[in-house]
Structure formats: C-alpha cells, structure tokens
Design an enzyme around this catalytic site. Structure first.
Site, PDB file in Angstrom:
ATOM      1  N   THR A  21      -3.059  17.699 -39.457  1.00  9.27           N
ATOM      2  CA  THR A  21      -2.549  16.193 -39.220  1.00  9.27           C
ATOM      3  C   THR A  21      -3.192  15.899 -37.788  1.00  9.27           C
ATOM      4  O   THR A  21      -3.335  14.503 -37.606  1.00  9.27           O
ATOM      5  CB  THR A  21      -1.080  16.442 -39.008  1.00  9.27           C
ATOM      6  OG1 THR A  21      -0.481  16.829 -40.324  1.00  9.27           O
ATOM      7  CG2 THR A  21      -0.624  14.831 -38.953  1.00  9.27           C
ATOM      8  N   SER A  64      -3.251  21.993 -43.914  1.00  8.86           N
ATOM      9  CA  SER A  64      -2.602  23.302 -43.611  1.00  8.86           C
ATOM     10  C   SER A  64      -2.428  24.036 -45.127  1.00  8.86           C
ATOM     11  O   SER A  64      -2.585  25.332 -45.347  1.00  8.86           O
ATOM     12  CB  SER A  64      -1.430  23.454 -42.673  1.00  8.86           C
ATOM     13  OG  SER A  64      -0.916  24.408 -42.387  1.00  8.86           O
ATOM     14  N   THR A  97       0.299  22.307 -39.174  1.00  7.90           N
ATOM     15  CA  THR A  97       1.519  22.933 -38.946  1.00  7.90           C
ATOM     16  C   THR A  97       2.081  23.595 -40.046  1.00  7.90           C
ATOM     17  O   THR A  97       3.085  24.397 -39.977  1.00  7.90           O
ATOM     18  CB  THR A  97       2.434  21.807 -38.361  1.00  7.90           C
ATOM     19  OG1 THR A  97       2.743  20.715 -39.528  1.00  7.90           O
ATOM     20  CG2 THR A  97       1.932  21.275 -37.105  1.00  7.90           C
ATOM     21  N   ASP A  98       1.973  23.409 -41.312  1.00  4.42           N
ATOM     22  CA  ASP A  98       2.591  23.864 -42.489  1.00  4.42           C
ATOM     23  C   ASP A  98       2.501  25.293 -42.546  1.00  4.42           C
ATOM     24  O   ASP A  98       3.538  25.992 -42.752  1.00  4.42           O
ATOM     25  CB  ASP A  98       2.263  23.295 -43.916  1.00  4.42           C
ATOM     26  CG  ASP A  98       2.358  21.859 -44.224  1.00  4.42           C
ATOM     27  OD1 ASP A  98       3.256  21.285 -43.333  1.00  4.42           O
ATOM     28  OD2 ASP A  98       2.120  21.385 -45.084  1.00  4.42           O
TER      29      ASP A  98
END
Length: 340
Positions: A21, A64, A97-98
């Site tokens: 992101t 991610s 971030t996932d």
C-alpha cells in the site's frame, strides 16, 4: 539514543522494495492499486541527515497477499547477501501489511547478521489523507542508522512503534494503528528523530536452512470439526500440518482419529491456539486436550500464532534433508528449542 552513530556516517542503508500500500494510489473508482516506484517514494522522503546514504533495491512490486513463503525465503537470502557488504549499515524492507508479520518472522529466523533490519509499510495509500508511508520509511531508515542494538533481531516499524518480528501481529485490518504485540508490547518507539528502546526480546539462534518446505498447511479447528480436512491434507502430499486449536490447545474429539493417523504416518503436526494471548499448554488430559495430544506425538507450538508456527515448520522441514534425521524429529527439536 542518538540520531546517527558516527561509524554509520559513510555507510548506506539498503531499501528493499517489495510493493504494498505504501506505493499504491486510489483511482477514480475508489479502488487502490499499485502506482509508484521506489525511486518516486525516495524522492519525496522528508529531510534525512545529510550523512544518510540510501541504496535502493527494486526487488518486486507485489501486493502483500501475493507474497509466498518461497518469495519470503528468497528475500531473506538477498538481504543476507546485502548485509554481508562492508558498506551497508542495515536494511529496510518495504512490504504490504497483510502478511508483513510472516515475512518479518521468516527474516528473523534466517538472518544471522548483527546489522539492523527493519520492515515497514503503510496503512494508507499515497495521496490519501493521513498517508503514513513516508513517515514510516524515514523512521525505519533512522532506526538503521542510529543504529538499533545488536541482538534486537528483525523489527517491524509502524506508526512510530517498533515491534519484535516474533511477537508482532496485525490486530486491525484497516486502522492506522494496525499492529501490536498483545502479550509483550512494543520494543521501542520513535521519538525526537530517533528510536527509544524499552526492552530487548528473548534471543534465539538463527536457523541454518538451505531450503524451504512449502507444502505445510494450516487448519483452524472450530467447534464440532471432524477430521476430513486433516485426512485430505495427509492424503494429498502435505509434508507438515499446523492445527489452530481452541483455548490452551484443545481440539474437538471428532478430529482426534485423523490427527493420530497423521502423526503415525510420520508427518509433523504442530498445535497452536486461536487465542491472541496465552498460547498452548499441556493442561487438559481429556479427549482432545493438549496433554493428550502431546502424548500422541503432536508438537506444541507454545506462544506462536498459527501463521508463524507454519513459517517455522516450513523452515524446520527445509533443514531435515541436510540433517539426515526424520522430519518429525527435526521439527520437534526446532520447536522445543524455540523461545516462548
């Protein structure tokens, strides 16, 4: 802690860009998609100390959720090679971030350098109000140059907080303060242009894995679950299994028979808990309790969350070929010796 250690003045921080992101922008339809390069991000960094030198590495451009354990393992090898250079002070990994916590954990398991490694990203897309990407990137660079103390391991930095790779998890899918270490808290925070360290994590020895066994599955056992999915995994080429159980590591009795067959087939089975804190303990000796499962040969995963136990089992099984021992024995030794 000082902003820059004198010995870091003439060294570079390698910036590995994997996507996420932090380099995405919202389109006219409201959806967020990849849009920026690493060079464009670095060009907009807030002012860094004039001594700061950056070495950009355009490693990938992946959301991610597109990262795989094989890619994480390869990234660890590339970061290790970079850290071996005398002109490198540390490395920053830009990542979605996932699954950031899994990549951070993989790096933490495999890297043996005393140089700092910080993984970061953003929860807001570029151009969105409250965009946190450039601040996180600048803070991660400063953390590498400060430098972070040896023995800290791979750290994850988000929203001015520094977390240990083994302890951190994503606690909110969209919120700006999305990461936490519920059982332990952060290692430190960003203050006055530097990093203040509160504590050091429990150390662990790096694992010398030359390969990764990616055929490891994770099953979450819900109330009333039977063993059909366990049997399916065993009969379709899985090399290891992580089971997310209930409470302190207890499973529905309907799953017991297939768990026993899987262990007896020589496949390592690791038990974790769906609880955020507390982990797995051999307390209950009833049918399906963790005490009973341990006696069956199931490996107890301690405080590790299921997703990280899966990464650790993949690395452990990757070591089995070189060790010349049964995969179950290698896996048990790795988990038994891993700090919890």
């Amino acid at each position: 802690m000082p902003l820059l250690a004198k010995e870091s003045y003439m060294k570079s921080v390698a910036i590995f860009f994997t996507g996420g992101t932090i380099a995405m922008r919202q389109g006219e339809d409201g959806a967020v998609r990849p849009a920026l390069s690493l060079g464009e991000l670095l060009a907009e960094l807030p002012a860094l100390p004039e001594q700061a030198r950056l070495l950009p590495v355009e490693w990938a451009t992946l959301p991610s959720s597109h990262m795989t354990p094989e890619l994480m393992f390869r990234l660890a090898g590339d970061v290790r090679a970079m850290l071996a250079r005398d002109d490198i002070a540390g490395a920053v990994i830009l990542h979605g971030t996932d699954v950031m916590e899994e990549t951070a954990f993989m790096l933490d398991l495999l890297l043996d350098s005393a140089k700092p490694v910080v993984i970061t990203g953003s929860m807001r897309a570029y151009g969105e109000p409250g965009y946190d990407g450039l601040r996180n990137l600048a803070s991660a660079i400063r953390a590498c140059l400060s430098p972070l103390p040896a023995g800290l391991g791979v750290a994850l930095l988000m929203t001015d907080k520094l977390f240990a790779a083994r302890e951190v998890t994503k606690v909110h899918s969209m919120g700006i303060d999305a990461f936490g270490s519920p059982a332990a808290g952060p290692l430190g925070s960003c203050v006055a242009g530097g990093i203040q360290i509160f504590r050091m994590p429990v150390p662990h020895a790096p694992l010398g894995a030359n390969a990764l066994e990616a055929r490891v599955e994770l099953l979450s056992l819900v109330p009333g679950a039977d063993g059909r999915l366990i049997a399916f995994c065993r009969e379709n080429g899985v090399k290891g299994l992580v089971v997310e159980g209930l409470g302190a590591g207890n499973v529905p009795p309907g799953a017991l028979e297939e768990l026993g067959k899987t262990v007896n087939a020589g496949l390592p089975v690791v038990l974790t808990s769906r609880c955020i804190e507390g982990g797995v303990w051999p307390v209950y000796g009833y049918s399906g309790g963790a005490n009973t499962l341990r006696d069956m040969g199931v490996i107890l995963g301690g405080n590790l969350r299921a997703q990280k136990a899966r990464i650790l089992l993949m690395v452990a099984l990757g070591m089995a070929a070189d060790a010349g021992e049964p995969p179950c024995e290698i896996a048990r030794k790795v988990f038994d010796n891993f700090p919890n």
